[in-house]
Design a protein around this motif. Structure first.
Motif: not given
Ligand SMILES: Nc1nc2c(ncn2[C@@H]2O[C@H](COP(=O)(O)OP(=O)(O)OP(=O)(O)O)[C@@H](O)[C@H]2O)c(=O)[nH]1
Ligand SMILES: [Mg+2]
Lengths: 620, 84
Positions: B62-66, A428-432, A103, B56, A313, B33, A100
């Protein structure tokens, strides 16, 4: 002694900083395949290629020096030399995830611009290869202007090279470091990062992506939820199904030890101390080691595979409804192990009110210390039969107790967010992260660490509390021929008698009152306390001594009392360490006292309702 | 089209982001992100039983959730000449 050179590991969350830290220093910091595992600064020592020692610090991951949450502030402050009482690092090792780069290079460029001597560890090259990506470290080094070393932290690859470069870097005269991050346009830096990342790609072959395939099921609105519920369900079934044999073994050992002590020692205080206090008291808790390890096995697997963020999630809808951020689910899930790391993990939550709410409800997640309490009561009162083929009633009841804790936590969060912690609802902002197979040695090490921690607890805090209780239960002695029993006559018995006035209405008896006070030290002590009480109560009665704690409970407690006791422990005011960590994390006594108060009221009401309902239904 | 309306697994590019919907720290996190005007995005999964859960999506590698309210602030375009 001269001061050691100080080197900091920095980078994006989940880049493998802690894995690299462990590999370089031999430490055993917690790893996990989700962002936000490390929440505080940890130092260790590393030997350079020529044997010179260097102090290495592992830092929480962050996406930029613009810290949003308390854990990220630590990283920023350490890197900028603003951490109180800490010097600024002499050099940085920036850890980037090779799969990655676009980023991670953006933050790397931001850090390189600080002007500190820097090395980039191009970590997780194995994962990049798995994704069909081949990179050229030399191109990266040229473009970034700093040494770049390919590493696989978990396989200890590239470490010698890294040590060598680090030695060279520390030898060369340090350039003047900037005290403020240079102002640069965010988008321009990102553009540059992307350009460099592209330039470093040698070959990219599209490959089957495991993660996308698994997520089609794991994140599916229906199947995903079923999978999550199924996982939890299997976990609690396993806690019973897999633990029978090892528990029987430990019980056998404890029994043999008690018999041996009884035979070897003359009747007297020493024998009573060893048998009633140590072997029966502490032993009654150690018996639960297998069940605790099974629980931890599942938690460790969830953490290592990358499933944690998927669970967050799936649960985000509920979290949103009660006004919490989706990210709060992760500290809450960790609280199943123990509320203390769970409360620490809330440092990853940016919004203060959001974070406070999460801290306040973390003790409602059933921690592993409560497992022995549940297990002993369930073992005594819930028959070990199958409700459905392959589904044991005991495991099912345990599952329900955990669910009751979760539901309680959600309701409390809802109320808190409308009253004392009112504020904007979190996001909810998160990298998976990509899925990874857990490495067996990591899981085994994790289990080993938990076993050591548990046995240490048994040997220190549980042992001490049990011994103190034994003393308070053994003195003073009732006069010869008195009708009052030893326990009732003792100091502890009298205190419990007083407390029982408050607890009697909710169906608690003297023995429960006796067990609740020392259980504040550690919850498992509730079990060892009961075992000690019954052991002393039995005196020399051979027939009674033969009976297990579970059988004794079944003889003495009506079912409504047992159920009320379980209900109490769903909410039970938490242990002293939890109160202490809450005080530290909220900077004062106000919130820990609030927490203690509301949990006590909830526990009382829940136990009372359970008792009255069960009595009214005529259960016995 | 909004990111929330983008069909799953259809590559697209970010056209516009309504930063005013996001709090400053959320906006910053999204930028970090890599979600910004011109970035490539692909919606992967919609969570929640009634399509109200989080989303998602893939941003770059990159995979992100919001949450949906945030995703709705992102306008995307698709098609052959969508690339910036
Ligand atoms: N395949 C592979 N996995 C790695 C490598 N390095 C670390 N990991 C795994 O990646 C995950 C994250 O590693 P950590 O060391 O916890 O990451 P971190 O950078 O400390 O993360 P935070 O503390 O959250 O900032 C763990 O599951 C590690 O086992 C690597 O080189 N290759
Ligand atoms: Mg870490």
């Amino acid at each position: 002694m001269s001061v050691l050179p100080l080197v900091a590991l920095v980078g994006n969350p989940n880049a493998g900083k802690s894995a690299l830290f462990n590999a370089l220093t031999g430490a055993r910091q917690k790893l996990g395949n989700y962002p936000g595992v490390t929440v505080e600064r940890k130092a260790g020592r590393l030997a350079l290629a020529d044997g010179r020692p260097v102090e290495l610090v592992d830092l929480p991951g962050t996406y930029s020096l613009n810290a949003a949450s308390p854990d990220e502030q630590v990283t920023r402050d350490v890197v900028m030399g603003r951490q109180a009482g800490e010097r600024r690092p002499d050099a940085l090792v920036i850890v980037v995830d090779a799969s990655n780069l676009d980023n991670h290079l953006r933050f790397a460029l931001e850090l390189i611009a600080l002007g500190l001597p820097t090395i980039v560890a191009l970590n997780m090259v194995d994962l990049a290869t798995r994704d069909g990506l081949e990179l050229d470290a030399a191109v990266l080094a040229r473009e970034l202007g700093v040494p770049v070393i390919a590493t696989v932290a978990v396989r200890k690859r590239g470490l010698d090279h890294l040590r060598e470069e680090l030695g060279g870097l520390l030898d060369s005269a340090a350039p003047e470091a900037k005290t403020l991050p240079p102002e640069r346009d965010f988008d321009a830096v990102r553009g540059e990062a992307r350009r460099i990342a592209r330039a470093a790609v040698v070959r990219e072959t599209p490959s089957r992506r495991l993660t996308a395939a698994v997520d089609r099921v794991a994140l599916h609105p229906v199947f995903g939820l079923l999978l999550l519920l199924g996982l939890l369900f299997v976990m609690f079934q396993a806690v019973y199904a897999w633990s029978e044999a090892p528990i029987a073994m430990i019980e056998g050992l404890a029994e043999a030890a008690a018999t041996a002590a009884r035979d070897a020692l003359p009747d007297g205080m020493l024998r009573s101390f060893l048998v009633d206090g140590v072997i029966n008291g502490v032993g009654s808790v150690v018996v639960f080691l297998p069940q605790i390890l099974i629980l931890f096995f599942f938690i460790l697997m969830l953490e290592a595979t990358g499933y944690m963020v998927r669970a967050a999630f799936l649960m985000d809808g509920i979290m949103a409804k009660v006004g919490l951020s989706g990210r709060a689910f992760i500290p809450l899930l960790s609280s199943f192990a123990c509320a203390i790391p769970g409360i620490m993990a809330t440092r990853t939550i940016a919004d203060p009110k959001d974070r406070l709410t999460t801290i306040l409800i973390a003790p409602l997640m059933t921690c592993s210390a409560r497992l022995p309490v549940y297990a002993v009561i369930i073992g005594a009162f819930i028959p070990a039969r199958d409700v459905l083929p392959g589904v044991g009633l005991q495991g099912f009841v345990l599952f329900c107790l955990y669910v009751a804790g979760i539901i309680g936590a959600m309701l409390v969060a809802l109320i808190l967010r409308m009253t004392v912690t009112k504020g904007a609802s979190g996001g909810f902002l998160m990298e998976m992260p990509k899925y990874q197979w857990p490495r067996p040695q990591d899981i085994l090490l994790g289990l080993w660490q938990r076993a050591v921690i548990f046995l240490k607890r048994a040997g220190t805090i549980i042992f001490t509390s049990t011994v103190i209780l034994w003393v308070l239960l053994s003195y003073p002695k009732p006069p010869e021929g008195s009708a009052v029993s030893q326990v009732d006559y003792s100091i502890a018995g009298r205190i419990a008698g007083g407390l029982n006035v408050i607890l009697e209405p909710i169906g608690f008896n003297r023995d429960i009152s006796l067990a609740l006070i020392p259980a504040m030290a550690a919850r498992e002590v509730a079990v060892s306390a009961l075992a000690t009480v019954y052991s002393i109560d039995a005196g020399d009665d051979e027939a009674l001594l033969e009976r297990s704690l579970g059988d004794r409970l079944k003889d003495q407690w009506p079912l409504p009392t047992a159920l009320a006791f379980l209900a109490w422990f769903i909410f039970a005011p938490q242990c002293i360490s939890t109160i202490a960590v809450t005080r530290r994390e909220t900077n004062g006594w106000k919130w820990p006292m609030f927490m203690l108060g509301y949990l006590f009221v909830l526990a009382y009401v829940a136990a009372g309702l359970t008792f009255w309902t069960a009595t009214a239904l005529g259960l016995s | 089209m909004r990111l929330t309306e983008l069909p799953l697994r259809q590559p697209a590019f970010v056209d516009l982001i309504d930063w005013s919907v996001l709090s400053p720290s959320e906006g910053q996190r999204l930028r970090e992100f890599g979600l910004c005007e011109g970035a490539s995005v692909e919606a992967l999964h919609h969570g929640g039983l009634w399509g109200k859960g989080p989303i998602a999506c893939k941003v770059g590698r990159m995979t992100i959730a919001m949450r949906r309210n945030h995703a709705a602030a992102v306008t995307v375009r698709t098609g052959p000449d969508a690339a910036p």
